[in-house]
Design a protein around this motif. Structure first.
Motif, PDB file in Angstrom:
ATOM      1  N   VAL A 178       7.206  -3.688  -6.144  1.00 47.26           N
ATOM      2  CA  VAL A 178       5.766  -3.977  -6.074  1.00 47.26           C
ATOM      3  C   VAL A 178       5.477  -5.307  -6.755  1.00 47.26           C
ATOM      4  CG1 VAL A 178       3.500  -3.251  -6.939  1.00 47.26           C
ATOM      5  CG2 VAL A 178       5.001  -1.583  -5.839  1.00 47.26           C
ATOM      6  N   LYS A 179       6.068  -5.531  -7.924  1.00 45.61           N
ATOM      7  CA  LYS A 179       5.860  -6.788  -8.651  1.00 45.61           C
ATOM      8  C   LYS A 179       6.389  -7.972  -7.839  1.00 45.61           C
ATOM      9  CE  LYS A 179       5.164  -9.665 -12.040  1.00 45.61           C
ATOM     10  NZ  LYS A 179       4.257 -10.685 -11.624  1.00 45.61           N
TER      11      LYS A 179
ATOM     12  N   PRO B 105       6.886   8.218 -10.150  1.00 43.02           N
ATOM     13  CA  PRO B 105       7.248   6.915 -10.726  1.00 43.02           C
ATOM     14  C   PRO B 105       8.725   6.581 -10.496  1.00 43.02           C
ATOM     15  CG  PRO B 105       6.005   8.236 -12.299  1.00 43.02           C
ATOM     16  CD  PRO B 105       6.336   9.128 -11.142  1.00 43.02           C
ATOM     17  N   ASP B 106       8.971   5.315 -10.207  1.00 42.17           N
ATOM     18  CA  ASP B 106      10.329   4.850  -9.954  1.00 42.17           C
ATOM     19  C   ASP B 106      10.413   3.386 -10.388  1.00 42.17           C
ATOM     20  OD1 ASP B 106      12.640   3.746  -8.834  1.00 42.17           O
ATOM     21  OD2 ASP B 106      12.536   4.976  -7.027  1.00 42.17           O
TER      22      ASP B 106
ATOM     23  N   LYS C  76       0.840  -1.203   0.000  1.00 44.72           N
ATOM     24  CA  LYS C  76       0.000   0.000   0.000  1.00 44.72           C
ATOM     25  C   LYS C  76       0.878   1.258   0.000  1.00 44.72           C
ATOM     26  CE  LYS C  76      -3.710   2.226   2.551  1.00 44.72           C
ATOM     27  NZ  LYS C  76      -4.577   2.179   3.729  1.00 44.72           N
ATOM     28  N   GLU C  77       1.894   1.243   0.851  1.00 45.75           N
ATOM     29  CA  GLU C  77       2.795   2.400   0.936  1.00 45.75           C
ATOM     30  C   GLU C  77       3.585   2.593  -0.352  1.00 45.75           C
ATOM     31  OE1 GLU C  77       5.137   1.625   4.426  1.00 45.75           O
ATOM     32  OE2 GLU C  77       3.434   1.910   5.769  1.00 45.75           O
ATOM     33  N   LEU C  78       4.081   1.505  -0.935  1.00 48.68           N
ATOM     34  CA  LEU C  78       4.833   1.603  -2.191  1.00 48.68           C
ATOM     35  C   LEU C  78       3.956   2.150  -3.312  1.00 48.68           C
ATOM     36  CD1 LEU C  78       6.896  -1.720  -2.208  1.00 48.68           C
ATOM     37  CD2 LEU C  78       7.789   0.602  -1.935  1.00 48.68           C
ATOM     38  N   LYS C  79       2.735   1.661  -3.413  1.00 46.42           N
ATOM     39  CA  LYS C  79       1.830   2.125  -4.465  1.00 46.42           C
ATOM     40  C   LYS C  79       1.474   3.600  -4.296  1.00 46.42           C
ATOM     41  CE  LYS C  79      -0.090  -2.368  -5.637  1.00 46.42           C
ATOM     42  NZ  LYS C  79      -1.276  -3.245  -5.651  1.00 46.42           N
TER      43      LYS C  79
END
Length: 130
Positions: free
Chosen positions: A61-62, A53-54, A43-46
């Motif tokens: 995430v993947k 974008p990074d 959730k935090e990464l998204k």
């Protein structure tokens, strides 16, 4: 019954069926705790990716999605193994394990019902005292 996993798992269905029930339920609890943390991180990464974008974060995430899928599948396999061993919610609620993480519960901490006696360093030279 045979279960064919979608993800690579650290054990086969046959090995899982050979495990003892407490070992299975403790592993389910550990995985549920891990999934709780992974989902929070996802959730935090998204949220961060929405702002900037990074490519490295997209890879993370993947990777987390694959790990979440694998661990969720492992929990399902263990629940099916418990059912194959005759343990179900109907037969014994103690062995019913939800697939949802349980908040505010330790993964699998077990406190001894008594305190072990303290030993000095020289007493411990001969081995472990239980």
């Amino acid at each position: 019954m045979e279960y064919i996993p979608r993800y690579r798992q650290p054990f086969t269905w046959e090995q899982l069926l050979a495990m003892e029930v407490p070992q299975i339920t403790q592993e389910i609890a550990r995985l549920q705790h891990s999934l709780e943390l992974l989902n929070k991180t996802q959730k935090e990464l998204k949220q961060h990716l929405e702002q900037s974008p990074d490519p490295d974060l997209e890879d993370a995430v993947k990777e987390n999605e694959d790990t979440i899928g694998s661990q969720s599948e492992r929990i399902l396999m263990m629940r099916l193994a418990l059912e194959a061993k005759g343990f179900s919610k109907a037969s014994n609620p103690h062995y019913d394990v939800s697939t949802e993480p349980q908040p505010q519960q330790p993964a699998h901490r077990i406190d001894p019902p008594f305190a072990l006696p303290a030993h000095s360093e020289e007493e411990n030279e001969d081995g472990v005292y239980l």
